[in-house]
Design a protein around this motif. Structure first.
Motif, PDB file in Angstrom:
ATOM      1  N   PHE A 201       1.130  -1.659   4.132  1.00  0.00           N
ATOM      2  CA  PHE A 201       1.981  -1.115   3.165  1.00  0.00           C
ATOM      3  C   PHE A 201       1.583  -1.596   1.857  1.00  0.00           C
ATOM      4  O   PHE A 201       1.231  -0.996   0.906  1.00  0.00           O
ATOM      5  CB  PHE A 201       3.570  -0.939   3.388  1.00  0.00           C
ATOM      6  CG  PHE A 201       4.158  -0.585   2.119  1.00  0.00           C
ATOM      7  CD1 PHE A 201       4.063   0.781   1.672  1.00  0.00           C
ATOM      8  CD2 PHE A 201       4.730  -1.495   1.172  1.00  0.00           C
ATOM      9  CE1 PHE A 201       4.679   1.426   0.477  1.00  0.00           C
ATOM     10  CE2 PHE A 201       5.251  -1.227   0.010  1.00  0.00           C
ATOM     11  CZ  PHE A 201       5.158   0.141  -0.100  1.00  0.00           C
ATOM     12  N   ALA A 202       1.399  -3.002   1.916  1.00  0.00           N
ATOM     13  CA  ALA A 202       1.339  -3.712   0.518  1.00  0.00           C
ATOM     14  C   ALA A 202      -0.214  -3.351  -0.099  1.00  0.00           C
ATOM     15  O   ALA A 202      -0.470  -2.981  -1.256  1.00  0.00           O
ATOM     16  CB  ALA A 202       1.062  -5.212   0.619  1.00  0.00           C
ATOM     17  N   THR A 203      -1.124  -3.173   0.937  1.00  0.00           N
ATOM     18  CA  THR A 203      -2.625  -2.891   0.657  1.00  0.00           C
ATOM     19  C   THR A 203      -2.414  -1.289  -0.096  1.00  0.00           C
ATOM     20  O   THR A 203      -3.058  -1.045  -1.174  1.00  0.00           O
ATOM     21  CB  THR A 203      -3.587  -2.907   1.628  1.00  0.00           C
ATOM     22  OG1 THR A 203      -3.265  -4.246   2.393  1.00  0.00           O
ATOM     23  CG2 THR A 203      -4.946  -2.586   1.474  1.00  0.00           C
ATOM     24  N   LEU A 204      -1.709  -0.436   0.755  1.00  0.00           N
ATOM     25  CA  LEU A 204      -1.428   0.914   0.289  1.00  0.00           C
ATOM     26  C   LEU A 204      -0.882   0.771  -1.048  1.00  0.00           C
ATOM     27  O   LEU A 204      -1.307   1.736  -2.099  1.00  0.00           O
ATOM     28  CB  LEU A 204      -0.733   1.568   1.221  1.00  0.00           C
ATOM     29  CG  LEU A 204      -0.407   3.087   0.805  1.00  0.00           C
ATOM     30  CD1 LEU A 204      -1.724   3.647   1.131  1.00  0.00           C
ATOM     31  CD2 LEU A 204       0.644   3.653   1.493  1.00  0.00           C
ATOM     32  N   ALA A 205       0.000   0.248  -1.294  1.00  0.00           N
ATOM     33  CA  ALA A 205       0.618   0.020  -2.659  1.00  0.00           C
ATOM     34  C   ALA A 205      -0.274  -0.529  -3.763  1.00  0.00           C
ATOM     35  O   ALA A 205      -0.279   0.193  -4.968  1.00  0.00           O
ATOM     36  CB  ALA A 205       1.803  -0.990  -2.865  1.00  0.00           C
ATOM     37  N   PHE A 206      -1.065  -1.254  -3.451  1.00  0.00           N
ATOM     38  CA  PHE A 206      -2.149  -1.824  -4.182  1.00  0.00           C
ATOM     39  C   PHE A 206      -2.986  -0.828  -4.774  1.00  0.00           C
ATOM     40  O   PHE A 206      -3.372  -0.654  -5.967  1.00  0.00           O
ATOM     41  CB  PHE A 206      -2.937  -2.862  -3.629  1.00  0.00           C
ATOM     42  CG  PHE A 206      -4.194  -3.510  -4.388  1.00  0.00           C
ATOM     43  CD1 PHE A 206      -3.898  -4.367  -5.176  1.00  0.00           C
ATOM     44  CD2 PHE A 206      -5.526  -2.746  -4.142  1.00  0.00           C
ATOM     45  CE1 PHE A 206      -5.067  -4.959  -5.875  1.00  0.00           C
ATOM     46  CE2 PHE A 206      -6.286  -3.167  -4.785  1.00  0.00           C
ATOM     47  CZ  PHE A 206      -6.524  -4.365  -5.290  1.00  0.00           C
TER      48      PHE A 206
ATOM     49  N   LEU B 225      -8.497  -6.840  -5.061  1.00  0.00           N
ATOM     50  CA  LEU B 225      -7.837  -6.767  -3.583  1.00  0.00           C
ATOM     51  C   LEU B 225      -8.148  -8.078  -2.984  1.00  0.00           C
ATOM     52  O   LEU B 225      -7.019  -8.562  -2.408  1.00  0.00           O
ATOM     53  CB  LEU B 225      -8.623  -5.617  -3.033  1.00  0.00           C
ATOM     54  CG  LEU B 225      -8.034  -5.226  -1.528  1.00  0.00           C
ATOM     55  CD1 LEU B 225      -6.631  -4.975  -1.698  1.00  0.00           C
ATOM     56  CD2 LEU B 225      -8.922  -4.270  -0.854  1.00  0.00           C
ATOM     57  N   LEU B 226      -8.967  -8.893  -3.147  1.00  0.00           N
ATOM     58  CA  LEU B 226      -9.246 -10.120  -2.348  1.00  0.00           C
ATOM     59  C   LEU B 226      -8.201 -11.044  -2.908  1.00  0.00           C
ATOM     60  O   LEU B 226      -7.652 -11.680  -2.136  1.00  0.00           O
ATOM     61  CB  LEU B 226     -10.648 -10.736  -2.420  1.00  0.00           C
ATOM     62  CG  LEU B 226     -11.647  -9.892  -1.668  1.00  0.00           C
ATOM     63  CD1 LEU B 226     -13.094 -10.478  -1.851  1.00  0.00           C
ATOM     64  CD2 LEU B 226     -11.449  -9.807  -0.277  1.00  0.00           C
ATOM     65  N   ARG B 227      -7.998 -11.179  -4.219  1.00  0.00           N
ATOM     66  CA  ARG B 227      -7.163 -11.907  -4.733  1.00  0.00           C
ATOM     67  C   ARG B 227      -5.798 -11.669  -4.382  1.00  0.00           C
ATOM     68  O   ARG B 227      -4.999 -12.591  -4.179  1.00  0.00           O
ATOM     69  CB  ARG B 227      -7.395 -11.841  -6.397  1.00  0.00           C
ATOM     70  CG  ARG B 227      -7.832 -13.184  -7.045  1.00  0.00           C
ATOM     71  CD  ARG B 227      -7.734 -12.896  -8.567  1.00  0.00           C
ATOM     72  NE  ARG B 227      -8.836 -11.964  -8.639  1.00  0.00           N
ATOM     73  CZ  ARG B 227      -8.592 -11.155  -9.931  1.00  0.00           C
ATOM     74  NH1 ARG B 227      -7.543 -11.253 -10.610  1.00  0.00           N
ATOM     75  NH2 ARG B 227      -9.457 -10.210 -10.228  1.00  0.00           N
ATOM     76  N   PHE B 228      -5.338 -10.404  -4.324  1.00  0.00           N
ATOM     77  CA  PHE B 228      -4.036  -9.726  -3.932  1.00  0.00           C
ATOM     78  C   PHE B 228      -3.952 -10.130  -2.622  1.00  0.00           C
ATOM     79  O   PHE B 228      -2.745 -10.632  -2.263  1.00  0.00           O
ATOM     80  CB  PHE B 228      -4.211  -8.156  -4.295  1.00  0.00           C
ATOM     81  CG  PHE B 228      -2.945  -7.596  -3.677  1.00  0.00           C
ATOM     82  CD1 PHE B 228      -1.891  -7.445  -4.382  1.00  0.00           C
ATOM     83  CD2 PHE B 228      -3.089  -7.004  -2.522  1.00  0.00           C
ATOM     84  CE1 PHE B 228      -0.443  -7.025  -4.257  1.00  0.00           C
ATOM     85  CE2 PHE B 228      -1.634  -6.520  -2.146  1.00  0.00           C
ATOM     86  CZ  PHE B 228      -0.549  -6.292  -2.951  1.00  0.00           C
TER      87      PHE B 228
ATOM     88  N   LEU C 269       3.469 -12.801  -5.445  1.00  0.00           N
ATOM     89  CA  LEU C 269       3.072 -11.425  -5.879  1.00  0.00           C
ATOM     90  C   LEU C 269       2.854 -11.550  -7.409  1.00  0.00           C
ATOM     91  O   LEU C 269       3.074 -10.525  -7.890  1.00  0.00           O
ATOM     92  CB  LEU C 269       4.394 -10.621  -5.471  1.00  0.00           C
ATOM     93  CG  LEU C 269       4.372 -10.256  -3.852  1.00  0.00           C
ATOM     94  CD1 LEU C 269       5.741  -9.443  -3.842  1.00  0.00           C
ATOM     95  CD2 LEU C 269       3.109  -9.207  -3.327  1.00  0.00           C
ATOM     96  N   GLY C 270       2.320 -12.830  -7.865  1.00  0.00           N
ATOM     97  CA  GLY C 270       2.229 -12.858  -9.261  1.00  0.00           C
ATOM     98  C   GLY C 270       3.555 -13.343 -10.032  1.00  0.00           C
ATOM     99  O   GLY C 270       4.663 -13.498  -9.413  1.00  0.00           O
ATOM    100  N   THR C 271       3.154 -13.226 -11.139  1.00  0.00           N
ATOM    101  CA  THR C 271       4.343 -14.000 -12.092  1.00  0.00           C
ATOM    102  C   THR C 271       4.815 -12.902 -13.202  1.00  0.00           C
ATOM    103  O   THR C 271       3.928 -12.068 -13.716  1.00  0.00           O
ATOM    104  CB  THR C 271       3.537 -15.224 -13.117  1.00  0.00           C
ATOM    105  OG1 THR C 271       2.975 -15.875 -12.178  1.00  0.00           O
ATOM    106  CG2 THR C 271       4.902 -15.977 -13.616  1.00  0.00           C
ATOM    107  N   SER C 272       6.015 -12.757 -13.421  1.00  0.00           N
ATOM    108  CA  SER C 272       6.474 -12.040 -14.537  1.00  0.00           C
ATOM    109  C   SER C 272       5.957 -12.276 -15.814  1.00  0.00           C
ATOM    110  O   SER C 272       5.843 -13.177 -16.194  1.00  0.00           O
ATOM    111  CB  SER C 272       7.977 -11.768 -14.309  1.00  0.00           C
ATOM    112  OG  SER C 272       8.418 -11.473 -15.595  1.00  0.00           O
ATOM    113  N   LEU C 273       5.498 -11.013 -16.471  1.00  0.00           N
ATOM    114  CA  LEU C 273       5.261 -11.297 -17.893  1.00  0.00           C
ATOM    115  C   LEU C 273       6.062 -11.531 -18.809  1.00  0.00           C
ATOM    116  O   LEU C 273       5.857 -12.335 -19.717  1.00  0.00           O
ATOM    117  CB  LEU C 273       4.547  -9.842 -18.259  1.00  0.00           C
ATOM    118  CG  LEU C 273       3.193  -9.456 -17.792  1.00  0.00           C
ATOM    119  CD1 LEU C 273       2.394  -8.303 -18.309  1.00  0.00           C
ATOM    120  CD2 LEU C 273       2.258 -10.558 -17.672  1.00  0.00           C
TER     121      LEU C 273
END
Lengths: 348, 306, 281, 269
Positions: free
Chosen positions: A24-29, A73-76, A85-89
């Motif tokens: 799912f995460a990949t799909l969402a990406f 994608l690789l980084r994700f 899942l990253g940092t909030s801006l």
């Protein structure tokens, strides 16, 4: 049969969950990147600064949108494996923390609302088959006629109008506790925390403030669950199995129980589906009652065009929905072993 | 006969079709939909004021001049509510038509490619999985994300809502196609020399679109709900446009002070329209076979050999 | 069991539809009665009504008098949504798979019946269940009792159903098309079993069937139904005799028989002598 | 009307279902020959592979091994090209047990019966279609007025007669009947059986009649094969098999039908 064989059904189902999450995460990406429109330009539009190429470039890196799609994608994937899942801006906090901090409060209110609806459904369903009173049965059928998701916040507004504005019985919809007080934080589930810290005055307050939102949820979702249940009951009542139980002389209690048990699985399925849609519903309820949970986060992320938060927000919520689906499947397999994988009934 | 009677009677919704044409039933089933659409179409005639302009003092209570009062910037609530129906209907119809059309095509494709071989099967399987996962995303959350990424516009709203609501017709059509595929008349068609493509268009699609078509009013209703919810949390249609959800949320602080009209009237309209649409979507499939039967009678006579 | 002038009407939105009218018959202990008719003749309705399985909102039953086991009973349908059992009457159905509770184990299904019927305790009920499963010819009853219906073969399910229906020692057993889903040779075995058990218990047997051969082989008397009305009630052996009603005679002629290959044309039920059969209501 | 002769030959035909681990052989290797004057009855209990056999002959299932040849050309070959398929279908037709789903509920019976005529025989002229339909209705004693109806407006017996009409309207040389009467009432069974028997003998065509009821099969066919668990256990002339069955299974089947038959058919009349 060995232990493994007897328990294989639920283990297989649980093991599938991580795979589902990953897919799912990949799909969402991809879904997010396939949408027309560029989040960077949307974000630029919200920032009151001169739009330089540098700024745009920095933003792109912060959002993880630099480089080719495959790099991204690789980084994700790499981040995903580390649980990041990253940092909030906006707040510069990790997105996972932002979401997970707010999730328990939201889940608590959903469980109360949906659980209440489930209990009411079961009680009405039992009355439906237990008593032949036509008036009662017609009332229950009529209730199912309202089976539609009238937005839960609309129901809540009528509740506020009646019980706060007109009657004044319930407190104002302005947060979980009286203003000025703050909640203890242990597990993140407000009610549980208040019990754990022995803060019973606040507990009473919170419970009182939960009456309207939870009541609105029960009112909104009971007819839907009840439609499924009554439909299942009607179907099962007409089944030969029920007739045979009567004809063979099984006890009344058992017949009631058996009919309800055979009808409940569709309710459980709907329960799982609603759990998802209720996170959406909870967003509106939270914003209406000033509860500040996931809803607040989502609205803030939209208004600041906070791309990493949006992406992480969606993925984490869906992971919880997937967990719920697994739970629903397991409950149904437990209720009805024929649903377990690898079980095929022999043809007679 | 006995068996059919028992099941027909024990299942309360299955009813014996009546022979006369059911004008009364048909009208009752379609009435809520027709009223909503009429209000939307005739909004400029019904509304006494401009919905996006300040026409009077702020927060006037309902009166003869301003039936539903005025809001915090002095716009006429009644006119705004009536024009709000326009937004809802415009979105609702667009979404219902788009989602159903796309859903039927995709659903048929998925259904027909299952158990076939090669690239078509792979593609169909992938589409089916994708649709499974999208179902797992709560509709409002998906809309929030889409709007957040694409920026607030009618198009992004439309895409967001279609994306969530198209899943139901896909699943419904797929289920039907899988059922129809096993029907003996498809074998009979093959034995009768019909080609696969012809069988798909002549037998499979007409026999499998029923549920998706019946689902259309429901999509309409759901669209109204999502739109109002998004407007309510401030992610929907932009500010001065008269949209029910947005009107409800902007009047909330006044509601707490007892000035209820700004919030309650749009809420009542959302409530009534959603219930009305739900009623129609349930009632139409019930009367539909009779209407269809009433219309198909003449053709029966024409085709007679005798 | 004695039934006098019983009628059943289904309740629909458009009023009542008569399904069975003015049926009377008597049945003594251990007697075997066949009810024969085509689909739509009301034979299943009659069976359901006798077993008390038609709730009042489904059907109206009227009856001049009815006695089961010497005691008068009120045949009128029960008011509750799930009908109440007719005391002393059990019933088995065509499809054992759909008749058994699909998710409860066999032992549980026995227990619910045995506890309600004879108030047995848990251990006694278990012993009785074991006894019964053995009686219907199931090997390894211990193992089978632990299983659920879907884990059994079709034949086993059929046997379990028969055991369940008979373990409360009913005065009469109604068998609704018990074998029409089975092959000729298997259905004989099942019928032999039912026959043996009912004879042993002194239970009267009412068999609903469209298979005249089966009726002739296993029953003493036959009741022929056509469109809800009794055409004939006679000893099964006399079905072929020329004194029978024209419908019975026509029906008997229609049954294809071995040796018919010598004929050019099979006798058929001619629509001229009888009300039209092929009408869809 | 062409009275062309044909031969259908099955050589070592086997059919398996399922995959590696759960493989079931539905039809054991079978040798069979059907000629234009054969009336072959196939009998067996459910699951004996008789339906699979019928479906393989019409090409709805592909045999796992062995060949089915029609007029010396393998059926697979016939079916591989469009024209071959149409020609084969025009000669070999099939009627199935299921009467409720054998017609598209949206089509009138007129369209359903006319479709094979259009596609297989190339009859497109509406006038000709009508006259052919009227003729088949005549032969099968169908009320032509019913062509305007839809399948759900008919009873099971009527529908089965219309499926017969749909198969026979193209005037095939071989008719395969798969349990055509087992879902029907006794009174209707006779009608359908009579129709098939008289039509087949009138047109001198071949017939494969699959059923589980011995009386029906013995009435309609001249030769008989008995199948059990996918294998043919007995074959021969109907009268001979009935008089002296050699396999125990056949004897069991026969005994099931030899209940007391107190009155002969003559007396019953």
């Amino acid at each position: 049969m060995s232990w493994y064989q007897r328990n294989k059904w639920w283990m297989v189902r649980v093991m599938r969950l991580p795979v589902d999450v990953f897919v799912f995460a990949t799909l969402a990406f991809f879904l997010i990147r396939l949408l027309p429109g560029d989040p960077v330009s949307v974000a630029l539009a919200t920032i009151n600064q001169p739009k330089t190429p540098e700024l745009e470039h920095n933003l792109r890196i912060q959002m993880g949108l630099d480089g080719s799609v495959w790099d991204q994608l690789l980084r994700f994937w790499g981040n995903l494996l580390h649980g990041s899942l990253g940092t909030s801006l906006d707040t510069h906090l990790p997105v996972t923390r932002e979401v997970l901090d707010r999730l328990p409060a939201t889940i608590e209110i959903i469980m109360l609302g949906l659980g209440g609806a489930f209990v009411v459904t079961m009680v009405l369903g039992f009355l439906y088959i237990r008593f032949a009173n036509e008036g009662l049965r017609r009332f229950i059928r009529l209730t199912t006629g309202f089976a539609t998701s009238v937005p839960v916040f609309v129901v809540a507004i009528f509740g506020i109008l009646v019980f706060y504005v007109i009657l004044g019985w319930l407190p104002a919809p302005l947060g979980r506790v009286a203003s000025g007080q703050s909640l203890p934080l242990v597990t993140g589930f407000p009610l549980l925390d208040e019990v754990l810290t022995g803060n019973f005055a606040d507990l009473g307050q919170t419970l009182l403030r939960y009456v309207l939102p939870v009541g609105a949820m029960i009112l909104t979702y009971t007819p839907n669950l009840l439609t499924q249940f009554v439909g299942g009951l009607d179907r099962e009542l007409a089944q030969t199995a029920t007739r045979f139980q009567v004809a063979a002389g099984a006890s009344r209690q058992w017949i009631y129980f058996s009919v309800m048990r055979r009808s409940v699985s569709s309710v459980v399925v709907i329960f799982g589906l609603f759990f998802g849609s209720l996170i959406g519903g909870a967003v509106t309820i939270e914003s209406l009652f000033g509860f500040g949970g996931l809803g607040q986060l989502g609205i803030r992320a939209v208004s600041t065009a906070d791309f990493p938060t949006l992406q992480g927000f969606m993925i984490i919520i869906v992971v919880f929905c997937l967990v719920m689906f697994v739970a629903v499947d397991l409950v149904n397999m437990w209720l009805d072993p024929r649903r377990r994988p690898g079980v095929s009934s022999e043809e007679s | 006969m006995a068996e059919t009677h028992v099941s027909a009677v024990l299942l309360p919704r299955a009813r014996a079709a009546r022979t006369h044409f059911p004008w009364g039933g048909a009208a009752a089933a379609f009435l809520p939909l027709i009223v909503i659409v009429l209000v939307a179409v005739l909004a400029p005639l019904i509304a006494p004021h401009d919905p996006e302009k300040t026409v009077a003092d702020t927060r006037l209570a309902p009166s003869g001049e301003f039936w539903f009062g005025t809001d915090s910037v002095g716009m006429d609530v009644f006119s705004r509510v009536v024009f709000g129906a326009r937004i809802a209907v415009r979105f609702g119809i667009t979404v219902a038509v788009c989602a159903t059309a796309i859903g039927i095509l995709v659903g048929t494709f998925i259904g027909l490619s299952e158990r076939s071989r090669g690239i078509q099967s792979a593609l169909g399987g992938a589409l089916n999985r994708v649709s499974d996962y999208i179902v797992a995303i709560p509709d409002i959350i998906l809309a929030i994300v889409v709007v957040g990424i694409m920026g607030a516009s009618d198009l992004s709203l439309l895409i967001a809502i279609v994306l969530t609501l198209v899943q139901a017709p896909i699943k419904l059509t797929r289920m039907e196609v899988l059922r129809v595929r096993n029907e003996a008349y498809l074998e009979a068609a093959e034995l009768g020399g019909e080609s696969r493509a012809r069988a798909a268009f002549v037998h499979v699609i007409p026999n499998s679109i029923g549920p998706a078509m019946r689902n259309m009013p429901l999509i309409f209703g759901n669209c109204v709900i999502i739109l109002a919810s998004l407007g309510f949390i401030g992610v929907g249609v932009n500010a001065p446009t008269p949209e029910w959800g947005y009107m409800i949320s902007s009047g909330l602080s006044d509601l707490m002070l007892g000035e209820w009209w700004e919030t309650v009237f749009p809420a009542v309209f959302v409530f009534l329209s959603v219930l009305g649409i739900a009623y129609s979507s349930r009632a139409i499939p019930r009367v539909w076979p009779r209407i269809a039967a009433a219309f198909s009678t003449p053709s029966k006579k024409r085709k007679n050999l005798a | 069991m004695a039934i006098d002038r019983m009628s059943v009407c289904y309740v629909t939105d458009d009023g009542t539809v008569p399904a069975v009218s003015d049926v009377s018959f008597r049945l003594s202990t251990s007697e075997r009665l066949a009810i024969v008719g085509e689909s739509g003749s009301g034979k299943s309705t009659l069976a359901l009504a006798l077993a008390g399985l038609l709730p009042r909102h489904v059907a109206e039953i009227s009856c001049e008098s009815a006695r089961i086991g010497g005691r008068p009973v009120d045949l009128r349908a029960d008011k509750s949504v799930i009908p109440r059992r007719r005391e002393g009457v059990s019933m088995i159905f065509q499809d054992a798979m759909t008749s058994l509770d699909p998710v409860a184990s066999i032992s549980h299904q026995f227990r619910t019946v045995l506890k309600a019927g004879s108030g047995l305790g848990r251990a006694e009920a278990r012993r009785a269940a074991l006894n019964w499963t053995e009686k219907v010819g199931i090997h390894e009853p211990e193992r089978v009792l632990r299983l659920r219906p879907y884990e059994l073969s079709g034949g086993m399910r059929q046997r379990v159903m028969i055991a369940l229906a008979l373990c409360s020692a009913p005065k009469a057993l109604i068998a609704d098309e018990p074998t029409s889903a089975l092959d000729a040779s298997v259905s004989r075995k099942v019928m032999d079993l039912v026959l043996g058990l009912t004879q042993e218990l002194g239970t009267a047997l009412i068999m609903i069937t469209h298979d005249v051969d089966l009726a002739r082989e296993y029953t003493d008397r036959t009741l022929v139904l056509y469109r809800g009305e009794v055409q004939d009630l006679c000893a099964t052996a006399e079905l072929m005799s020329p004194e029978r009603s024209s419908y019975t005679q026509a029906l008997m002629r229609c049954v294809p028989r071995l040796g018919d290959h010598a004929l050019d044309v099979l006798p058929t039920l001619t629509t001229s002598s009888l009300p039209v059969l092929e009408t869809v209501p | 009307m062409s009275q062309e002769a044909f031969t259908l030959r099955l050589a070592g035909v086997r059919k398996d279902f399922g995959h590696r681990r759960r493989r079931i052989t539905a039809v054991q290797p079978i040798e069979l020959e059907v000629r234009s004057d054969s009336r072959l009855g196939v009998i067996g209990e459910s699951g004996s592979g008789k339906s699979t056999l019928a479906r393989m002959i019409v090409g709805l299932e592909k045999p796992t091994a062995g060949t089915i040849e029609f007029n010396g050309r393998p059926v697979v070959d016939w079916l591989s090209s469009r024209t071959g398929r149409l020609e084969y279908r025009r000669r070999v037709q099939y009627v199935a047990q299921d009467t409720s789903s054998s017609f598209d509920p949206r089509q009138t019976l007129f369209e359903a019966v006319a479709t094979p005529l259009r596609f297989l025989c190339g009859v497109t002229d509406p006038h000709e279609v009508r006259s052919r339909l009227r003729r088949i209705a005549d032969e099968l004693a169908l009320d032509p007025a019913m062509f305007g109806r839809r399948p759900h407006q008919l009873s099971g017996g009527q529908r089965q007669r219309f499926s017969l009409a749909r198969a026979l309207v193209v005037e095939p040389r071989l008719l395969i009947c798969d349990e055509v009467v087992s879902a029907l009432d006794v009174s209707v069974q006779g009608t359908v059986l009579n129709l098939i028997k008289s039509y087949v003998s009138r047109h001198g065509m071949g017939l494969v009649f699959v059923a589980h009821g011995l009386p029906a099969v013995s009435f309609i066919s001249s030769e008989l094969i008995v199948m059990k668990r996918g294998a043919v256990v007995e074959r021969g002339n109907v009268a001979e098999v009935l008089a002296a069955p050699s396999h125990p299974y056949t004897r069991e089947l026969l005994s099931a039908y030899s209940g007391p038959d107190p009155v002969s058919l003559e007396a019953a009349r």
